[in-house]
Design a protein around this motif. Structure first.
Motif, PDB file in Angstrom:
ATOM      1  N   GLN A  74       0.829  -1.189   0.000  1.00  0.00           N
ATOM      2  CA  GLN A  74       0.000   0.000   0.000  1.00  0.00           C
ATOM      3  C   GLN A  74       0.871   1.249   0.000  1.00  0.00           C
ATOM      4  OE1 GLN A  74      -2.531  -0.557   3.433  1.00  0.00           O
ATOM      5  NE2 GLN A  74      -1.023   0.267   4.859  1.00  0.00           N
ATOM      6  N   CYS A  75       0.269   2.349  -0.392  1.00  0.00           N
ATOM      7  CA  CYS A  75       1.009   3.597  -0.596  1.00  0.00           C
ATOM      8  C   CYS A  75       1.296   4.302   0.727  1.00  0.00           C
ATOM      9  CB  CYS A  75       0.202   4.513  -1.508  1.00  0.00           C
ATOM     10  SG  CYS A  75      -1.313   5.139  -0.726  1.00  0.00           S
ATOM     11  N   PHE A  76       2.010   5.415   0.630  1.00  0.00           N
ATOM     12  CA  PHE A  76       2.366   6.200   1.811  1.00  0.00           C
ATOM     13  C   PHE A  76       1.134   6.678   2.564  1.00  0.00           C
ATOM     14  CE2 PHE A  76       3.052  10.366   3.762  1.00  0.00           C
ATOM     15  CZ  PHE A  76       4.088  10.089   4.636  1.00  0.00           C
ATOM     16  N   SER A  77       0.149   7.181   1.828  1.00  0.00           N
ATOM     17  CA  SER A  77      -1.053   7.691   2.479  1.00  0.00           C
ATOM     18  C   SER A  77      -1.774   6.593   3.250  1.00  0.00           C
ATOM     19  CB  SER A  77      -1.997   8.311   1.443  1.00  0.00           C
ATOM     20  OG  SER A  77      -3.211   8.723   2.032  1.00  0.00           O
ATOM     21  N   CYS A  78      -1.922   5.424   2.625  1.00  0.00           N
ATOM     22  CA  CYS A  78      -2.607   4.315   3.296  1.00  0.00           C
ATOM     23  C   CYS A  78      -1.816   3.813   4.499  1.00  0.00           C
ATOM     24  CB  CYS A  78      -2.856   3.177   2.309  1.00  0.00           C
ATOM     25  SG  CYS A  78      -4.103   3.562   1.055  1.00  0.00           S
ATOM     26  N   ASP A  79      -0.484   3.891   4.424  1.00  0.00           N
ATOM     27  CA  ASP A  79       0.342   3.489   5.561  1.00  0.00           C
ATOM     28  C   ASP A  79       0.056   4.330   6.802  1.00  0.00           C
ATOM     29  OD1 ASP A  79       1.696   1.320   4.543  1.00  0.00           O
ATOM     30  OD2 ASP A  79       3.431   2.482   3.857  1.00  0.00           O
ATOM     31  N   LEU A  80      -0.399   5.560   6.602  1.00  0.00           N
ATOM     32  CA  LEU A  80      -0.662   6.443   7.739  1.00  0.00           C
ATOM     33  C   LEU A  80      -1.927   6.057   8.497  1.00  0.00           C
ATOM     34  CD1 LEU A  80       0.159   9.965   6.235  1.00  0.00           C
ATOM     35  CD2 LEU A  80       1.622   8.530   7.667  1.00  0.00           C
ATOM     36  N   THR A  81      -2.793   5.266   7.882  1.00  0.00           N
ATOM     37  CA  THR A  81      -4.023   4.839   8.546  1.00  0.00           C
ATOM     38  C   THR A  81      -3.715   3.668   9.467  1.00  0.00           C
ATOM     39  OG1 THR A  81      -5.431   5.572   6.728  1.00  0.00           O
ATOM     40  CG2 THR A  81      -6.357   3.942   8.232  1.00  0.00           C
ATOM     41  N   ARG A  82      -3.830   3.918  10.757  1.00  0.00           N
ATOM     42  CA  ARG A  82      -3.526   2.895  11.758  1.00  0.00           C
ATOM     43  C   ARG A  82      -4.707   1.972  11.995  1.00  0.00           C
ATOM     44  NH1 ARG A  82      -1.838   4.268  17.990  1.00  0.00           N
ATOM     45  NH2 ARG A  82      -4.079   4.701  18.081  1.00  0.00           N
ATOM     46  N   THR A  83      -5.917   2.545  11.936  1.00  0.00           N
ATOM     47  CA  THR A  83      -7.130   1.775  12.201  1.00  0.00           C
ATOM     48  C   THR A  83      -8.201   2.164  11.192  1.00  0.00           C
ATOM     49  OG1 THR A  83      -6.610   1.916  14.570  1.00  0.00           O
ATOM     50  CG2 THR A  83      -8.782   1.068  13.970  1.00  0.00           C
ATOM     51  N   ARG A  84      -8.874   1.170  10.645  1.00  0.00           N
ATOM     52  CA  ARG A  84      -9.992   1.394   9.724  1.00  0.00           C
ATOM     53  C   ARG A  84     -11.155   0.532  10.171  1.00  0.00           C
ATOM     54  NH1 ARG A  84     -11.414  -2.564   6.183  1.00  0.00           N
ATOM     55  NH2 ARG A  84      -9.925  -4.165   5.526  1.00  0.00           N
ATOM     56  N   PRO A  85     -12.358   0.754   9.612  1.00  0.00           N
ATOM     57  CA  PRO A  85     -13.498  -0.073  10.016  1.00  0.00           C
ATOM     58  C   PRO A  85     -13.307  -1.530   9.620  1.00  0.00           C
ATOM     59  CG  PRO A  85     -14.082   1.361   8.180  1.00  0.00           C
ATOM     60  CD  PRO A  85     -12.753   1.809   8.665  1.00  0.00           C
ATOM     61  N   SER A  86     -13.874  -2.406  10.397  1.00  0.00           N
ATOM     62  CA  SER A  86     -13.759  -3.837  10.115  1.00  0.00           C
ATOM     63  C   SER A  86     -14.578  -4.196   8.883  1.00  0.00           C
ATOM     64  CB  SER A  86     -14.249  -4.650  11.309  1.00  0.00           C
ATOM     65  OG  SER A  86     -15.658  -4.533  11.436  1.00  0.00           O
ATOM     66  N   ASP A  87     -14.270  -5.329   8.295  1.00  0.00           N
ATOM     67  CA  ASP A  87     -14.997  -5.772   7.108  1.00  0.00           C
ATOM     68  C   ASP A  87     -16.471  -6.039   7.405  1.00  0.00           C
ATOM     69  OD1 ASP A  87     -12.662  -5.591   5.679  1.00  0.00           O
ATOM     70  OD2 ASP A  87     -12.186  -7.737   5.795  1.00  0.00           O
ATOM     71  N   ALA A  88     -16.792  -6.271   8.681  1.00  0.00           N
ATOM     72  CA  ALA A  88     -18.174  -6.540   9.056  1.00  0.00           C
ATOM     73  C   ALA A  88     -18.988  -5.256   9.239  1.00  0.00           C
ATOM     74  CB  ALA A  88     -18.213  -7.362  10.346  1.00  0.00           C
ATOM     75  N   ASP A  89     -18.303  -4.111   9.333  1.00  0.00           N
ATOM     76  CA  ASP A  89     -18.978  -2.830   9.552  1.00  0.00           C
ATOM     77  C   ASP A  89     -19.333  -2.221   8.196  1.00  0.00           C
ATOM     78  OD1 ASP A  89     -19.873  -0.332  10.270  1.00  0.00           O
ATOM     79  OD2 ASP A  89     -18.041   0.280  11.311  1.00  0.00           O
ATOM     80  N   LEU A  90     -20.487  -2.574   7.658  1.00  0.00           N
ATOM     81  CA  LEU A  90     -20.858  -2.147   6.316  1.00  0.00           C
ATOM     82  C   LEU A  90     -21.079  -0.641   6.226  1.00  0.00           C
ATOM     83  CD1 LEU A  90     -23.276  -5.038   5.269  1.00  0.00           C
ATOM     84  CD2 LEU A  90     -20.796  -4.822   4.928  1.00  0.00           C
ATOM     85  N   VAL A  91     -21.632  -0.044   7.271  1.00  0.00           N
ATOM     86  CA  VAL A  91     -21.850   1.410   7.260  1.00  0.00           C
ATOM     87  C   VAL A  91     -20.508   2.137   7.319  1.00  0.00           C
ATOM     88  CG1 VAL A  91     -22.871   3.356   8.501  1.00  0.00           C
ATOM     89  CG2 VAL A  91     -24.119   1.196   8.321  1.00  0.00           C
ATOM     90  N   GLY A  92     -19.614   1.658   8.186  1.00  0.00           N
ATOM     91  CA  GLY A  92     -18.297   2.266   8.285  1.00  0.00           C
ATOM     92  C   GLY A  92     -17.529   2.177   6.982  1.00  0.00           C
ATOM     93  N   LEU A  93     -17.612   1.020   6.326  1.00  0.00           N
ATOM     94  CA  LEU A  93     -16.915   0.838   5.059  1.00  0.00           C
ATOM     95  C   LEU A  93     -17.497   1.736   3.970  1.00  0.00           C
ATOM     96  CD1 LEU A  93     -16.373  -3.038   4.928  1.00  0.00           C
ATOM     97  CD2 LEU A  93     -14.635  -1.264   5.275  1.00  0.00           C
ATOM     98  N   GLU A  94     -18.794   1.985   4.044  1.00  0.00           N
ATOM     99  CA  GLU A  94     -19.415   2.882   3.064  1.00  0.00           C
ATOM    100  C   GLU A  94     -18.911   4.316   3.233  1.00  0.00           C
ATOM    101  OE1 GLU A  94     -23.881   4.345   1.625  1.00  0.00           O
ATOM    102  OE2 GLU A  94     -23.659   2.840   3.205  1.00  0.00           O
ATOM    103  N   ASN A  95     -18.677   4.715   4.484  1.00  0.00           N
ATOM    104  CA  ASN A  95     -18.211   6.071   4.762  1.00  0.00           C
ATOM    105  C   ASN A  95     -16.694   6.226   4.657  1.00  0.00           C
ATOM    106  OD1 ASN A  95     -20.813   6.981   5.319  1.00  0.00           O
ATOM    107  ND2 ASN A  95     -20.671   6.430   7.483  1.00  0.00           N
ATOM    108  N   TYR A  96     -16.009   5.117   4.652  1.00  0.00           N
ATOM    109  CA  TYR A  96     -14.548   5.096   4.699  1.00  0.00           C
ATOM    110  C   TYR A  96     -13.858   5.785   3.513  1.00  0.00           C
ATOM    111  CZ  TYR A  96      -9.925   2.728   4.924  1.00  0.00           C
ATOM    112  OH  TYR A  96      -8.596   2.427   4.953  1.00  0.00           O
ATOM    113  N   PRO A  97     -14.294   5.574   2.254  1.00  0.00           N
ATOM    114  CA  PRO A  97     -13.585   6.177   1.116  1.00  0.00           C
ATOM    115  C   PRO A  97     -13.495   7.694   1.173  1.00  0.00           C
ATOM    116  CG  PRO A  97     -15.019   4.421   0.349  1.00  0.00           C
ATOM    117  CD  PRO A  97     -15.349   4.645   1.799  1.00  0.00           C
ATOM    118  N   ALA A  98     -14.537   8.364   1.638  1.00  0.00           N
ATOM    119  CA  ALA A  98     -14.515   9.832   1.691  1.00  0.00           C
ATOM    120  C   ALA A  98     -13.441  10.332   2.647  1.00  0.00           C
ATOM    121  CB  ALA A  98     -15.889  10.358   2.112  1.00  0.00           C
ATOM    122  N   ALA A  99     -13.241   9.605   3.747  1.00  0.00           N
ATOM    123  CA  ALA A  99     -12.210  10.004   4.709  1.00  0.00           C
ATOM    124  C   ALA A  99     -10.817   9.823   4.121  1.00  0.00           C
ATOM    125  CB  ALA A  99     -12.357   9.201   5.994  1.00  0.00           C
ATOM    126  N   GLU A 100     -10.589   8.690   3.461  1.00  0.00           N
ATOM    127  CA  GLU A 100      -9.286   8.465   2.841  1.00  0.00           C
ATOM    128  C   GLU A 100      -9.029   9.478   1.722  1.00  0.00           C
ATOM    129  OE1 GLU A 100      -6.779   6.717   3.549  1.00  0.00           O
ATOM    130  OE2 GLU A 100      -7.439   5.113   4.896  1.00  0.00           O
TER     131      GLU A 100
END
Length: 331
Positions: A74-100
């Motif tokens: 993964q790239c430098f930007s993605c390396d900076l993300t220490r914690t992301r939503p779990s694969d089971a958190d469908l709402v979190g994953l839906e909102n995740y791309p905008a934050a990245e």
């Protein structure tokens, strides 16, 4: 944000393009070149130094278009993300791309201005000492408080949802609230921690923003109990900035980034003929000579479309001094 063009067909590109819509060439963002570059069918790009770069493994997860140093990595930007939503958190994953997406925008702007961005230290188990890391958390699963602590910035992914964010904005009577704005504000806390060091800088910072040793919890309670002090508009950008010197600095820093990025974008797209913000000896000149007339014009354009003002803020004299100080921290 710069204006980008396809190196194959010269078609205009957006920062998040992974494919040129004109010629179909696969694309990737090269941080070292600060450019969108063509990627081969094998997912590789070879730079001028002969280094081989690869499509980030998170392209299909959250739309990351940056290039990684290793295949399958993964790239430098993605390396900076220490914690992301779990694969089971469908709402979190839906909102995740905008934050990245907002995080990538932030890093490009910091690179443009010359502020150093270093990541976490794997030798310490991922906890940064002076580096920067992000916990992108879903308030679906837990209570999330947006903030910064010792180099870790926590973002509530619910803020990616327009309806939710607008609700909070109205509740707090804020004129502006965006995901990118959260990143800019919180990274302001990080850079105050990193750059305001030594008696001279600390002394000047206290003159402008107040004593950072004031009890933070008491300041929060007072702010939400009593609101901003009377006449706050003459010395602060927002009511939130009045709460504590730390928040005043972070709000000022965020506006420094707001202004710098918008001026660069306006210049790139021919709306203003100006040198880069970094070429000015005083940020005060950028604000008074460029930003004030530009923001007025942009506000009027928004009103012509029946929209709210793009920049619903007034910059009083004392805030110009604060903005100048923040800009002076650039290496």
């Amino acid at each position: 944000m710069r204006a980008y063009r396809c190196r194959v067909c010269d078609n205009p590109l957006y920062f998040e393009n992974s494919v040129c819509v004109s010629c179909g060439t696969a694309l990737g963002y090269s941080r070292s070149e600060r450019a969108i570059v063509p990627v081969g069918e094998d997912g590789r790009y070879v730079d001028a130094a002969g280094l081989v770069w690869h499509v980030c493994r998170n392209l299909n997860l959250h739309g990351c278009t940056w290039l990684a140093a290793t295949e399958g990595g993964q790239c430098f930007s993605c390396d900076l993300t220490r914690t992301r939503p779990s694969d089971a958190d469908l709402v979190g994953l839906e909102n995740y791309p905008a934050a990245e997406r907002a995080k990538r925008h932030l890093i490009v702007e910091l690179d443009t201005l010359g502020f150093p961005v270093t990541g976490k230290d794997p030798a310490t188990g991922g906890d940064p000492v002076n580096g920067l890391a992000f916990d992108l958390l879903s308030s679906v699963a837990e209570n999330v408080v947006i903030g910064h602590q010792d180099g870790v910035i926590t973002i509530d992914l619910a803020e990616s949802d327009d309806a939710y964010r607008e609700q909070v904005k109205q509740k707090l009577a804020e004129p502006y609230r965006t995901m990118l704005g959260h990143f800019r504000h919180e990274v302001g806390h990080y850079f105050e921690w990193q750059l305001v060091r030594g008696p001279e800088l600390i002394g000047r910072c206290r003159e402008l923003f107040g004593d950072e040793n004031a009890d933070y919890q008491s300041a929060i309670e007072r702010h939400y109990r009593e609101g901003p002090p009377e006449g706050w508009e003459s010395s602060y950008l927002s009511t939130y900035a009045t709460m504590h010197p730390f928040e005043d600095f972070a709000e000022t820093w965020a506006h420094y980034l707001h202004i710098s990025d918008t001026v660069e974008t306006a210049s790139e797209y021919g709306l203003a003929a100006v040198a880069p913000v970094t070429a000015f000896s005083s940020f005060r000149d950028v604000v008074s000579g460029i930003w004030v007339p530009l923001s007025i014009a942009l506000n009027m354009i928004n009103r012509s479309m029946g929209k709210a003002d793009l920049y619903p803020f007034v910059i009083p004299g004392p805030v110009l001094d604060k903005l100048d100080f923040v800009a002076s921290l650039r290496p």
